[in-house]
Design a protein around this motif. Structure first.
Motif, mmCIF file in Angstrom:
data_model
loop_
_atom_site.group_PDB
_atom_site.id
_atom_site.type_symbol
_atom_site.label_atom_id
_atom_site.label_comp_id
_atom_site.label_asym_id
_atom_site.label_seq_id
_atom_site.Cartn_x
_atom_site.Cartn_y
_atom_site.Cartn_z
ATOM 1 N N ASP A 1 0.841 -1.203 0.000
ATOM 2 C CA ASP A 1 0.000 0.000 0.000
ATOM 3 C C ASP A 1 0.872 1.247 0.000
ATOM 4 O OD1 ASP A 1 -2.590 -1.305 2.196
ATOM 5 O OD2 ASP A 1 -2.298 -1.432 0.040
ATOM 6 N N ALA A 2 0.405 2.264 -0.720
ATOM 7 C CA ALA A 2 1.154 3.503 -0.797
ATOM 8 C C ALA A 2 1.151 4.198 0.552
ATOM 9 C CB ALA A 2 0.531 4.408 -1.854
ATOM 10 N N ASP A 3 2.248 4.902 0.870
ATOM 11 C CA ASP A 3 2.344 5.625 2.126
ATOM 12 C C ASP A 3 1.516 6.904 2.101
ATOM 13 O OD1 ASP A 3 5.801 4.707 2.183
ATOM 14 O OD2 ASP A 3 4.138 3.792 3.273
ATOM 15 N N VAL A 4 1.423 7.537 0.916
ATOM 16 C CA VAL A 4 0.637 8.751 0.740
ATOM 17 C C VAL A 4 -0.376 8.463 -0.373
ATOM 18 C CG1 VAL A 4 0.680 11.227 0.262
ATOM 19 C CG2 VAL A 4 2.634 10.137 1.405
ATOM 20 N N THR A 5 -1.633 8.463 -0.027
ATOM 21 C CA THR A 5 -2.687 8.062 -0.948
ATOM 22 C C THR A 5 -3.589 9.230 -1.280
ATOM 23 O OG1 THR A 5 -2.677 5.830 -0.018
ATOM 24 C CG2 THR A 5 -4.599 6.471 -1.317
ATOM 25 N N GLN A 6 -3.771 9.455 -2.570
ATOM 26 C CA GLN A 6 -4.664 10.530 -3.021
ATOM 27 C C GLN A 6 -5.866 9.932 -3.734
ATOM 28 O OE1 GLN A 6 -0.971 13.210 -4.509
ATOM 29 N NE2 GLN A 6 -2.996 14.062 -4.946
ATOM 30 N N THR A 7 -7.027 10.496 -3.454
ATOM 31 C CA THR A 7 -8.233 10.100 -4.164
ATOM 32 C C THR A 7 -9.032 11.329 -4.554
ATOM 33 O OG1 THR A 7 -9.410 9.859 -2.062
ATOM 34 C CG2 THR A 7 -8.441 7.865 -3.029
ATOM 35 N N PRO A 8 -9.655 11.328 -5.749
ATOM 36 C CA PRO A 8 -9.545 10.307 -6.784
ATOM 37 C C PRO A 8 -8.250 10.443 -7.567
ATOM 38 C CG PRO A 8 -10.893 12.113 -7.564
ATOM 39 C CD PRO A 8 -10.533 12.457 -6.143
ATOM 40 N N ARG A 9 -7.951 9.531 -8.468
ATOM 41 C CA ARG A 9 -6.769 9.655 -9.334
ATOM 42 C C ARG A 9 -7.050 10.602 -10.492
ATOM 43 N NH1 ARG A 9 -2.615 6.117 -9.432
ATOM 44 N NH2 ARG A 9 -1.734 7.755 -10.733
ATOM 45 N N ASN A 10 -8.275 10.579 -10.948
ATOM 46 C CA ASN A 10 -8.692 11.457 -12.039
ATOM 47 C C ASN A 10 -10.092 11.987 -11.748
ATOM 48 O OD1 ASN A 10 -6.601 11.075 -14.378
ATOM 49 N ND2 ASN A 10 -7.003 9.041 -13.598
ATOM 50 N N ARG A 11 -10.339 13.231 -12.152
ATOM 51 C CA ARG A 11 -11.662 13.808 -11.942
ATOM 52 C C ARG A 11 -11.922 14.837 -13.023
ATOM 53 N NH1 ARG A 11 -15.133 14.635 -7.399
ATOM 54 N NH2 ARG A 11 -17.061 15.453 -8.310
ATOM 55 N N ILE A 12 -13.094 14.715 -13.611
ATOM 56 C CA ILE A 12 -13.558 15.717 -14.566
ATOM 57 C C ILE A 12 -14.781 16.377 -13.963
ATOM 58 C CG2 ILE A 12 -14.415 16.146 -16.891
ATOM 59 C CD1 ILE A 12 -12.911 13.629 -17.791
ATOM 60 N N THR A 13 -14.806 17.696 -13.932
ATOM 61 C CA THR A 13 -15.926 18.407 -13.358
ATOM 62 C C THR A 13 -16.258 19.624 -14.213
ATOM 63 O OG1 THR A 13 -16.815 19.276 -11.278
ATOM 64 C CG2 THR A 13 -14.584 19.942 -11.869
ATOM 65 N N LYS A 14 -17.344 20.281 -13.871
ATOM 66 C CA LYS A 14 -17.775 21.432 -14.644
ATOM 67 C C LYS A 14 -17.516 22.724 -13.871
ATOM 68 C CE LYS A 14 -21.342 18.989 -17.258
ATOM 69 N NZ LYS A 14 -22.786 18.933 -17.614
ATOM 70 N N THR A 15 -17.404 23.795 -14.605
ATOM 71 C CA THR A 15 -17.211 25.107 -13.988
ATOM 72 C C THR A 15 -18.320 25.393 -12.983
ATOM 73 O OG1 THR A 15 -16.092 25.965 -15.948
ATOM 74 C CG2 THR A 15 -17.089 27.575 -14.467
ATOM 75 N N GLY A 16 -17.904 25.868 -11.803
ATOM 76 C CA GLY A 16 -18.852 26.224 -10.759
ATOM 77 C C GLY A 16 -19.133 25.126 -9.751
ATOM 78 N N LYS A 17 -18.722 23.930 -10.044
ATOM 79 C CA LYS A 17 -18.967 22.817 -9.124
ATOM 80 C C LYS A 17 -17.987 22.849 -7.963
ATOM 81 C CE LYS A 17 -22.288 20.663 -11.327
ATOM 82 N NZ LYS A 17 -23.644 20.468 -10.743
ATOM 83 N N ARG A 18 -18.434 22.335 -6.820
ATOM 84 C CA ARG A 18 -17.561 22.159 -5.675
ATOM 85 C C ARG A 18 -16.929 20.782 -5.762
ATOM 86 N NH1 ARG A 18 -17.179 20.167 -0.435
ATOM 87 N NH2 ARG A 18 -16.157 21.560 1.053
ATOM 88 N N ILE A 19 -15.640 20.727 -5.474
ATOM 89 C CA ILE A 19 -14.947 19.455 -5.552
ATOM 90 C C ILE A 19 -13.942 19.342 -4.417
ATOM 91 C CG2 ILE A 19 -13.216 20.356 -7.162
ATOM 92 C CD1 ILE A 19 -13.170 17.523 -8.395
ATOM 93 N N MET A 20 -13.767 18.132 -3.914
ATOM 94 C CA MET A 20 -12.814 17.881 -2.848
ATOM 95 C C MET A 20 -11.828 16.804 -3.278
ATOM 96 S SD MET A 20 -13.383 16.578 1.080
ATOM 97 C CE MET A 20 -14.173 18.085 1.608
ATOM 98 N N LEU A 21 -10.563 17.071 -3.067
ATOM 99 C CA LEU A 21 -9.513 16.091 -3.271
ATOM 100 C C LEU A 21 -9.000 15.654 -1.904
ATOM 101 C CD1 LEU A 21 -7.467 17.887 -6.093
ATOM 102 C CD2 LEU A 21 -9.551 16.540 -6.281
ATOM 103 N N GLU A 22 -8.816 14.350 -1.757
ATOM 104 C CA GLU A 22 -8.453 13.845 -0.438
ATOM 105 C C GLU A 22 -7.058 13.244 -0.438
ATOM 106 O OE1 GLU A 22 -13.066 12.793 0.736
ATOM 107 O OE2 GLU A 22 -11.451 11.533 1.471
ATOM 108 N N CYS A 23 -6.429 13.349 0.722
ATOM 109 C CA CYS A 23 -5.089 12.808 0.909
ATOM 110 C C CYS A 23 -5.013 12.165 2.280
ATOM 111 C CB CYS A 23 -4.057 13.916 0.796
ATOM 112 S SG CYS A 23 -2.354 13.371 1.095
ATOM 113 N N SER A 24 -4.492 10.958 2.326
ATOM 114 C CA SER A 24 -4.255 10.304 3.607
ATOM 115 C C SER A 24 -2.856 9.700 3.593
ATOM 116 C CB SER A 24 -5.309 9.230 3.883
ATOM 117 O OG SER A 24 -5.229 8.215 2.912
ATOM 118 N N GLN A 25 -2.244 9.624 4.785
ATOM 119 C CA GLN A 25 -0.886 9.104 4.867
ATOM 120 C C GLN A 25 -0.736 8.171 6.061
ATOM 121 O OE1 GLN A 25 1.707 10.518 7.286
ATOM 122 N NE2 GLN A 25 0.751 12.445 7.929
ATOM 123 N N THR A 26 0.121 7.179 5.861
ATOM 124 C CA THR A 26 0.399 6.206 6.916
ATOM 125 C C THR A 26 1.827 6.350 7.434
ATOM 126 O OG1 THR A 26 1.040 4.562 5.265
ATOM 127 C CG2 THR A 26 -1.259 4.544 6.005
#
Lengths: 113, 113
Positions: A1-26
């Motif tokens: 398992d990766a020590d630093v994990t980001q989700t999602p790997r890819n994201r397509i969204t539209k202008t004006g949308k709210r989006i969250m990128l997540e990061c967790s580490q062990t």
């Protein structure tokens, strides 16, 4: 398992949308960072956090916000996405002030249409 | 303010030949200097760092870098390039009184068989 994990790997969204990128580490590191990578510009620092109660703006924080939910989790939000936020986003961690070697996640490719 | 310059967007070298990837920096105080490498679809990986001591620093995969204080440079070198060294290389700097690591724009290395 990766020590630093980001989700999602890819994201397509539209202008004006709210989006969250997540990061967790062990890795048990106190310091966490969000960078964005644009071709020809290298990596630019968005926000950084030295512990759960410490949040600091980086070079290009406008249009972004962060939350440090726990030592191991650091999320990046775009409240209202715009096309020039299309980029590759990296989360990174480090141990502390005398050893600033950064450990990176695999990145999130974000496209804002 | 601290800054990093990588004057070459791309470096081409034949396999077996020596390679140099250039980096100059500007920082107040004594610098912490780093090189990272990015392979396709991966996050950045630490190669080596200079904090203090010998001007020639040895790192991963046979890479080394030479710190030159008078020229404010920290060039990355390898005596004999491999095709597998082809990647994007980033120089980075942090000053001893600061809290952020600043990256150069990156140099793409192509090693031809």
């Amino acid at each position: 398992d990766a020590d630093v994990t980001q989700t999602p790997r890819n994201r397509i969204t539209k202008t004006g949308k709210r989006i969250m990128l997540e990061c967790s580490q062990t890795k048990g590191h106190d310091r966490m960072y969000w960078y964005r990578q644009d071709p020809g510009l290298g990596l630019r620092l968005i926000y950084y956090s030295f512990d759960v109660k410490d949040i600091n703006k980086g070079e290009i924080s406008d249009g972004y916000s962060v939350s440090r939910q726990a030592q191991a989790k650091f999320s990046l939000s775009l409240e209202s996405a715009i096309p020039n936020q299309t980029a590759l986003y990296f989360c990174a961690t480090s141990v502390g002030p005398n050893n600033e070697k950064l450990f990176f996640g695999s990145g999130t490719q974000l496209s804002v249409l | 303010a601290q800054s990093v310059a990588q004057p070459e967007d791309q470096v081409n070298v034949a396999e077996g030949n020596p390679l140099t990837v250039k980096c100059t920096y500007s920082v107040s105080g004594n610098p912490y200097l780093f090189w990272y490498v990015q392979y396709p679809n991966r996050g950045l990986q630490f190669l080596l760092k200079y904090i203090t001591g010998d001007n020639l620093v040895k790192g991963s995969y046979g890479f080394e870098a030479e710190f030159n204080k008078s020229q404010t440079s920290f060039h990355l070198k390898k005596p004999s390039a491999l095709v597998s060294d082809s990647a994007l290389y980033f120089c980075a700097v942090r000053d001893t009184g600061g809290f952020k690591t600043i990256f150069g724009a990156g140099t793409r290395l192509f090693v031809k068989a």
